[in-house]
Design a protein around this motif. Structure first.
Motif, PDB file in Angstrom:
ATOM      1  N   ARG A  64      48.285  23.395  -9.715  1.00 19.35           N
ATOM      2  CA  ARG A  64      47.463  24.588  -9.501  1.00 19.35           C
ATOM      3  C   ARG A  64      45.995  24.308  -9.187  1.00 19.35           C
ATOM      4  O   ARG A  64      45.261  25.244  -8.845  1.00 19.35           O
ATOM      5  N   ALA A  65      45.550  23.073  -9.331  1.00 23.58           N
ATOM      6  CA  ALA A  65      44.127  22.785  -9.104  1.00 23.58           C
ATOM      7  C   ALA A  65      43.952  21.459  -8.385  1.00 23.58           C
ATOM      8  O   ALA A  65      43.121  20.640  -8.764  1.00 23.58           O
ATOM      9  N   ASP A  66      44.746  21.269  -7.305  1.00 25.18           N
ATOM     10  CA  ASP A  66      44.525  20.082  -6.495  1.00 25.18           C
ATOM     11  C   ASP A  66      43.245  20.267  -5.682  1.00 25.18           C
ATOM     12  O   ASP A  66      42.672  21.360  -5.649  1.00 25.18           O
ATOM     13  N   ALA A  67      42.782  19.208  -5.033  1.00 23.77           N
ATOM     14  CA  ALA A  67      41.488  19.234  -4.352  1.00 23.77           C
ATOM     15  C   ALA A  67      41.371  20.358  -3.323  1.00 23.77           C
ATOM     16  O   ALA A  67      40.380  21.104  -3.335  1.00 23.77           O
ATOM     17  N   PRO A  68      42.346  20.548  -2.427  1.00 20.52           N
ATOM     18  CA  PRO A  68      42.222  21.642  -1.450  1.00 20.52           C
ATOM     19  C   PRO A  68      42.105  23.016  -2.120  1.00 20.52           C
ATOM     20  O   PRO A  68      41.341  23.873  -1.657  1.00 20.52           O
ATOM     21  N   SER A  69      42.844  23.226  -3.216  1.00 20.76           N
ATOM     22  CA  SER A  69      42.792  24.516  -3.904  1.00 20.76           C
ATOM     23  C   SER A  69      41.437  24.753  -4.536  1.00 20.76           C
ATOM     24  O   SER A  69      40.878  25.858  -4.460  1.00 20.76           O
ATOM     25  N   VAL A  70      40.878  23.724  -5.165  1.00 18.78           N
ATOM     26  CA  VAL A  70      39.569  23.869  -5.803  1.00 18.78           C
ATOM     27  C   VAL A  70      38.493  24.117  -4.752  1.00 18.78           C
ATOM     28  O   VAL A  70      37.623  24.984  -4.918  1.00 18.78           O
ATOM     29  N   LEU A 126      46.053  29.943 -13.482  1.00 20.67           N
ATOM     30  CA  LEU A 126      45.791  28.614 -14.038  1.00 20.67           C
ATOM     31  C   LEU A 126      45.340  28.732 -15.482  1.00 20.67           C
ATOM     32  O   LEU A 126      45.825  28.008 -16.366  1.00 20.67           O
ATOM     33  N   TRP A 127      44.420  29.657 -15.729  1.00 20.76           N
ATOM     34  CA  TRP A 127      43.913  29.812 -17.102  1.00 20.76           C
ATOM     35  C   TRP A 127      45.018  30.277 -18.048  1.00 20.76           C
ATOM     36  O   TRP A 127      45.126  29.796 -19.171  1.00 20.76           O
ATOM     37  N   LYS A 128      45.870  31.195 -17.576  1.00 19.41           N
ATOM     38  CA  LYS A 128      46.974  31.669 -18.414  1.00 19.41           C
ATOM     39  C   LYS A 128      47.908  30.530 -18.763  1.00 19.41           C
ATOM     40  O   LYS A 128      48.341  30.386 -19.924  1.00 19.41           O
ATOM     41  N   ALA A 129      48.217  29.693 -17.776  1.00 16.53           N
ATOM     42  CA  ALA A 129      49.120  28.571 -18.023  1.00 16.53           C
ATOM     43  C   ALA A 129      48.498  27.540 -18.957  1.00 16.53           C
ATOM     44  O   ALA A 129      49.172  26.986 -19.833  1.00 16.53           O
ATOM     45  N   LEU A 130      47.210  27.281 -18.779  1.00 18.70           N
ATOM     46  CA  LEU A 130      46.522  26.301 -19.626  1.00 18.70           C
ATOM     47  C   LEU A 130      46.332  26.841 -21.036  1.00 18.70           C
ATOM     48  O   LEU A 130      46.600  26.146 -22.029  1.00 18.70           O
ATOM     49  N   ALA A 131      45.871  28.083 -21.133  1.00 19.34           N
ATOM     50  CA  ALA A 131      45.522  28.653 -22.437  1.00 19.34           C
ATOM     51  C   ALA A 131      46.738  28.997 -23.273  1.00 19.34           C
ATOM     52  O   ALA A 131      46.791  28.674 -24.476  1.00 19.34           O
ATOM     53  N   THR A 132      47.727  29.644 -22.655  1.00 12.82           N
ATOM     54  CA  THR A 132      48.882  30.107 -23.424  1.00 12.82           C
ATOM     55  C   THR A 132      50.140  29.283 -23.179  1.00 12.82           C
ATOM     56  O   THR A 132      50.904  29.029 -24.104  1.00 12.82           O
ATOM     57  N   GLY A 133      50.359  28.885 -21.925  1.00 14.87           N
ATOM     58  CA  GLY A 133      51.550  28.087 -21.635  1.00 14.87           C
ATOM     59  C   GLY A 133      51.546  26.759 -22.362  1.00 14.87           C
ATOM     60  O   GLY A 133      52.527  26.373 -23.015  1.00 14.87           O
ATOM     61  N   THR A 164      41.440  34.674 -33.089  1.00 13.78           N
ATOM     62  CA  THR A 164      42.861  34.834 -32.769  1.00 13.78           C
ATOM     63  C   THR A 164      43.046  35.225 -31.306  1.00 13.78           C
ATOM     64  O   THR A 164      43.941  34.702 -30.622  1.00 13.78           O
ATOM     65  N   ALA A 165      42.197  36.127 -30.825  1.00 16.77           N
ATOM     66  CA  ALA A 165      42.288  36.550 -29.423  1.00 16.77           C
ATOM     67  C   ALA A 165      42.003  35.389 -28.475  1.00 16.77           C
ATOM     68  O   ALA A 165      42.653  35.245 -27.431  1.00 16.77           O
ATOM     69  N   LEU A 166      41.053  34.538 -28.843  1.00 23.42           N
ATOM     70  CA  LEU A 166      40.743  33.367 -28.013  1.00 23.42           C
ATOM     71  C   LEU A 166      41.905  32.382 -28.039  1.00 23.42           C
ATOM     72  O   LEU A 166      42.290  31.826 -27.002  1.00 23.42           O
ATOM     73  N   ALA A 167      42.451  32.136 -29.219  1.00 26.43           N
ATOM     74  CA  ALA A 167      43.545  31.175 -29.355  1.00 26.43           C
ATOM     75  C   ALA A 167      44.773  31.613 -28.568  1.00 26.43           C
ATOM     76  O   ALA A 167      45.500  30.775 -28.016  1.00 26.43           O
ATOM     77  N   GLU A 168      45.016  32.908 -28.511  1.00 29.32           N
ATOM     78  CA  GLU A 168      46.193  33.431 -27.818  1.00 29.32           C
ATOM     79  C   GLU A 168      45.942  33.636 -26.329  1.00 29.32           C
ATOM     80  O   GLU A 168      46.847  34.097 -25.607  1.00 29.32           O
ATOM     81  N   GLY A 169      44.734  33.326 -25.877  1.00 35.71           N
ATOM     82  CA  GLY A 169      44.418  33.457 -24.457  1.00 35.71           C
ATOM     83  C   GLY A 169      44.199  34.879 -23.999  1.00 35.71           C
ATOM     84  O   GLY A 169      44.157  35.155 -22.798  1.00 35.71           O
ATOM     85  N   ARG A 170      44.061  35.823 -24.957  1.00 34.83           N
ATOM     86  CA  ARG A 170      43.855  37.226 -24.582  1.00 34.83           C
ATOM     87  C   ARG A 170      42.414  37.507 -24.193  1.00 34.83           C
ATOM     88  O   ARG A 170      42.135  38.485 -23.492  1.00 34.83           O
ATOM     89  N   LYS A 171      41.498  36.680 -24.672  1.00 31.69           N
ATOM     90  CA  LYS A 171      40.090  36.874 -24.350  1.00 31.69           C
ATOM     91  C   LYS A 171      39.414  35.536 -24.092  1.00 31.69           C
ATOM     92  O   LYS A 171      39.885  34.484 -24.543  1.00 31.69           O
ATOM     93  N   VAL A 172      38.312  35.606 -23.367  1.00 32.51           N
ATOM     94  CA  VAL A 172      37.438  34.457 -23.137  1.00 32.51           C
ATOM     95  C   VAL A 172      36.066  34.826 -23.684  1.00 32.51           C
ATOM     96  O   VAL A 172      35.551  35.907 -23.394  1.00 32.51           O
ATOM     97  N   ALA A 173      35.488  33.954 -24.491  1.00 33.60           N
ATOM     98  CA  ALA A 173      34.158  34.195 -25.059  1.00 33.60           C
ATOM     99  C   ALA A 173      33.213  33.090 -24.621  1.00 33.60           C
ATOM    100  O   ALA A 173      33.623  31.938 -24.453  1.00 33.60           O
ATOM    101  N   VAL A 174      31.959  33.457 -24.440  1.00 30.89           N
ATOM    102  CA  VAL A 174      30.938  32.504 -24.015  1.00 30.89           C
ATOM    103  C   VAL A 174      29.696  32.710 -24.867  1.00 30.89           C
ATOM    104  O   VAL A 174      29.298  33.849 -25.133  1.00 30.89           O
ATOM    105  N   LEU A 175      29.104  31.619 -25.295  1.00 35.34           N
ATOM    106  CA  LEU A 175      27.851  31.672 -26.046  1.00 35.34           C
ATOM    107  C   LEU A 175      26.721  31.961 -25.072  1.00 35.34           C
ATOM    108  O   LEU A 175      26.497  31.210 -24.115  1.00 35.34           O
TER     109      LEU A 175
END
Length: 368
Positions: free
Chosen positions: A33-39, A53-60, A124-135
């Motif tokens: 999902r993130a080869d050079a041409p795609s990125v 990609l994020w769903k697969a990485l975070a939850t998959g 819990t929401a971050l761990a389950e991939g339901r949300k993204v948080a940023v400082l």
């Protein structure tokens, strides 16, 4: 491989079987999902992030919850496993908010020690991939608290991908939804297009208070320490990719009927780079292990890793561009993505110079 720390405890710098299995899973996902041409294509679009990609990485794979305890829905793993994920993300420079959300924001919330309430629910929401948080602090600086939920902060890395902002103020640490009224996230033109930056404007916004000023400040400091320590693993992965690709190219590229990699001058340059990458691996693994074990030497390990690894990543990316010759200067070749990421990372969570000053202070040495 081990090295004795100041406390007398020998850190484990080797990779476990579990860590290697995790690496294989993440590398396979990124290859798909993130080869050079795609990125490159995504950096040219208005949507640098790939939700699938994020769903697969975070939850998959469950990478988003590696640092979160099992009782809060996470994997209950350690910084060592998170470091492996970041090594692979560094190798692909994929636009994913893993460092900012799954490490820095997550570690900030964990430092609050909450077992229930809004901080625990957000974890819990971050761990389950339901949300993204940023400082909500500048990516290239230490924490900066605004006086209230009314001010401008920037540049904030991955703010455009965030659902929740953790905002340190003089009154405490707040969680603010990015889609809440009086909150604006405005994209900026960044050197590193694979980690977008934005300005966050709070115009008297409302949020949930997670901690008072003192506890919030300690939590933010802990989050930034973990971010700086594991950023070294991202820089390691980046440098390893640059070295591997450069060696491959110089073996295949011929001049005067010989592989250019057989020329002595280039051999010396790549041998020197290999030595630097090996040393960077030791520094990065030491920082990850110190964070994982709660070593009293963690601030020193992190400062050493950042002081060294940021320089190695930039050098490796520069050599990659140069030794690829003309093709290395083109937009179609991914070398420029690695150079830009390396340059941007070199100022993230403190410059190498600031980390050298930290090393000097901790070891009671004259400042450089």
């Amino acid at each position: 491989m081990t090295a004795q720390t100041a406390s007398g405890q020998a850190p484990d710098l080797l990779y476990s079987e579990t860590e290697e299995d995790l690496r294989a899973a993440v590398r396979s996902l990124l290859a798909d999902r993130a080869d050079a041409p795609s990125v490159i294509a995504r950096t040219e679009s208005d949507t640098p992030y790939d939700p699938e990609l994020w769903k697969a990485l975070a939850t998959g794979i469950g990478a988003a919850g590696l640092l979160v305890p099992e009782e809060l829905g996470g994997q209950g793993a350690t910084h060592r496993e998170a470091a492996v994920v970041l090594e692979e993300l560094g190798r692909s420079v994929a636009p994913a908010p893993y460092l900012t959300s799954s490490v820095v924001a997550t570690e900030t919330l964990l430092a609050l020690g909450a077992q229930d309430g809004p901080a625990a629910a957000l974890l819990t929401a971050l761990a389950e991939g339901r949300k993204v948080a940023v400082l909500a602090v500048p990516f290239a600086a230490a924490a900066v608290a605004i006086s209230s939920l009314d001010g401008v902060v920037g540049p904030v890395a991955d703010a455009a991908a965030a659902d929740v902002l953790l905002v340190p103020t003089a009154d405490g640490l707040y969680a603010v939804d990015t889609d809440a009224p009086r909150v604006r996230v405005e994209p900026l033109v960044a050197l590193d297009l694979t980690r977008p930056l934005a300005t966050v404007t709070l115009d008297g916004a409302s949020g949930t208070r997670l901690a008072d000023a003192d506890a919030g400040r300690r939590a933010v400091d802990r989050g930034l320490l973990a971010g700086a320590g594991l950023l070294a693993s991202e820089q390691l992965g980046l440098a390893e990719w640059c070295l591997t690709e450069t060696v491959r190219h110089t073996r295949e590229r011929h001049q005067f009927n010989r592989p250019v990699g057989s020329f002595q001058a280039l051999k010396h340059r790549m041998a020197q780079l290999w030595l630097e990458v090996v040393s960077a691996r030791a520094a990065a693994r030491n920082a990850a292990d110190a964070l994982a074990t709660g070593s009293p030497d963690t601030p020193l390990a992190v400062a050493v890793a950042q002081a060294y690894c940021s320089k190695v990543a930039v050098h490796a990316a520069e050599e990659c561009v140069q030794l690829h010759g003309g093709i290395g200067m083109t937009w179609e070749h991914p070398a420029h993505l690695y150079l830009k990421r390396a340059k941007a990372d070199a100022t993230a969570y403190g410059t190498a110079g600031r980390h050298r000053e930290t090393v000097a202070a901790l070891m009671e040495l004259p400042a450089p």
